[in-house]
Design an enzyme around this catalytic site. Structure first.
Site, short mmCIF file in Angstrom:
data_model
loop_
_atom_site.label_atom_id
_atom_site.label_comp_id
_atom_site.label_asym_id
_atom_site.label_seq_id
_atom_site.Cartn_x
_atom_site.Cartn_y
_atom_site.Cartn_z
N ARG A 258 42.47 33.10 33.56
CA ARG A 258 43.48 32.70 34.54
C ARG A 258 44.72 33.57 34.33
O ARG A 258 45.05 33.94 33.19
CB ARG A 258 43.88 31.23 34.35
N GLU A 287 48.27 34.02 42.56
CA GLU A 287 47.24 34.53 43.48
C GLU A 287 47.44 33.92 44.88
O GLU A 287 47.82 32.76 44.98
CB GLU A 287 45.85 34.16 42.95
N HIS A 305 39.91 38.11 42.08
CA HIS A 305 39.36 36.92 41.42
C HIS A 305 37.99 36.54 42.02
O HIS A 305 37.77 35.39 42.42
CB HIS A 305 40.34 35.74 41.51
O1 GLV Z 1 37.57 31.51 38.02
C1 GLV Z 1 36.53 31.02 38.31
C2 GLV Z 1 36.15 29.67 37.96
O2 GLV Z 1 36.95 28.96 37.33
O3 GLV Z 1 35.02 29.27 38.30
#
Ligand code: GLV
Length: 342
Positions: A258, A287, A305
């Site tokens: 993250r 984000e 992401h």
């Molecule tokens: O970042 C992706 C997730 O948490 O699945």
């Protein structure tokens, strides 16, 4: 009293099915709506036309819902944080089913206090996220994205210089968070001839990689740090200027966790001053807003992401999500319950 349209494709008799409340549709639900609709009655808060609070307070179906399906922390989407306030508005809730691996957007301790189970994506997407981490790392070292830009811009044809890259073999890689994803990153990079060390909440006795309790020590002994841990109060901003300074001028940061695990402002300062060598990032603090400074850096590789977004991962995410919901409704053991504090 609010009646929400819960009509679902491929489901003639949804009234008899167990109810699953959804505040915003996770990507996996949008993609496999028919599969969910065959098994559950999806109570779509997002179709009610009401502000969420009003809907939750006034819908008898929401008030009696025992299962909540949600997601968060993944860009290109607009999940809703599952705060204590939301949880307390759902008096019958017994399970929160997250289609994300990271559950930092859920108030897990409030769930515990209220006796609500929390499950996540389990191991369903770990392979693809690990591939993404390795891909970003190789891209930073070998400048694949930069080389692509160089060719497209006609720089090759114009005989302009292209900078040397760095070899992957023998790199010392510090993995931060040796869970489902971190372990897979380590295995992949071992196969490339890298030397693996790690940091995690505690040393794992069954693992032979060198463990560093201190992040600066790990950074000082590494050529790259690959961030695979969860975001929580202990890990927020734990990769800061001090750690990056210890990593050094050729060091690379890769983040598939993250954004807030890294102090982004300090990382940008380190990149600008040449105190670290580069970064491969698919997670950012705000984000989908990526800081302007990063956009112009040739030694930084950016990704939206999307580590989990492969056809195969979404397929297995669908299976584990439906599996968890079915297990819950039939009182069987859950497939991927979050057991400890994140
Ligand atoms: O970042 C992706 C997730 O948490 O699945």
């Amino acid at each position: 009293m609010v009646q929400v349209n819960t009509t679902q494709a491929g489901n003639g008799n949804s009234k008899d099915l167990p109810v699953v409340l959804v505040l915003r549709p996770p990507p996996v639900l949008k993609m496999f709506e028919d599969r969910f609709a065959e098994r559950f009655r999806i109570l779509k808060a997002y179709n009610s036309g009401l502000p969420l609070d009003r809907f939750l307070a006034s819908s008898p179906q929401a008030q009696s819902a025992t299962a909540l399906l949600c997601y968060g922390g993944i860009a290109m989407t607009d999940g809703i944080p599952i705060s204590g306030e939301i949880l307390r508005q759902l008096p019958s809730l017994k399970i929160v089913v997250s289609t994300s691996t990271g559950v930092n957007y859920i108030d897990v301790s409030e769930c515990r206090r209220l006796g609500i189970s929390v499950v996540n994506a389990g191991d369903s997407v770990s392979e693809d996220v690990a591939d993404m981490a390795v891909g970003l790392f190789i891209d930073v070292l070998r400048k694949i994205s930069a080389a692509d830009r160089y060719v497209r811009k006609g720089c090759w044809a114009a005989s302009q210089d292209f900078p040397l890259g760095y070899k992957l073999r023998d790199k010392r890689v510090g993995i931060i968070g040796l869970g489902n994803i971190g372990t897979r990153v380590a295995k992949r990079l071992e196969a490339f001839g890298c030397k693996i060390s790690y940091n995690s909440r505690k040393k794992k006795d069954s693992i032979s990689y060198h463990f560093y309790n201190d992040l600066c020590e790990l950074a000082a002994e590494s050529d790259a740090l690959i961030i695979c841990c969860n975001l929580n109060d202990q890990t927020r901003h734990m990769i800061d200027g001090k750690v990056m300074y210890a990593l050094g001028k050729h060091g690379v940061i890769v983040n598939v966790g993250r954004g807030e695990i890294v102090n982004e402002k300090e990382m940008i300062e380190c990149l600008v001053r040449g105190e670290i060598g580069g970064a491969g990032l698919e997670a950012f603090e705000d984000e989908p807003n990526v800081p302007q400074e990063l956009l112009g850096m040739e030694n930084v590789v950016l990704s939206p992401h999307n580590g989990i977004f492969t056809v195969e991962s979404l397929e297995s995410l669908c299976e584990v999500t439906i599996g968890n919901l079915e297990a819950f409704f039939t009182q069987k053991p859950l497939l991927s319950e979050i057991m400890e504090d994140w």
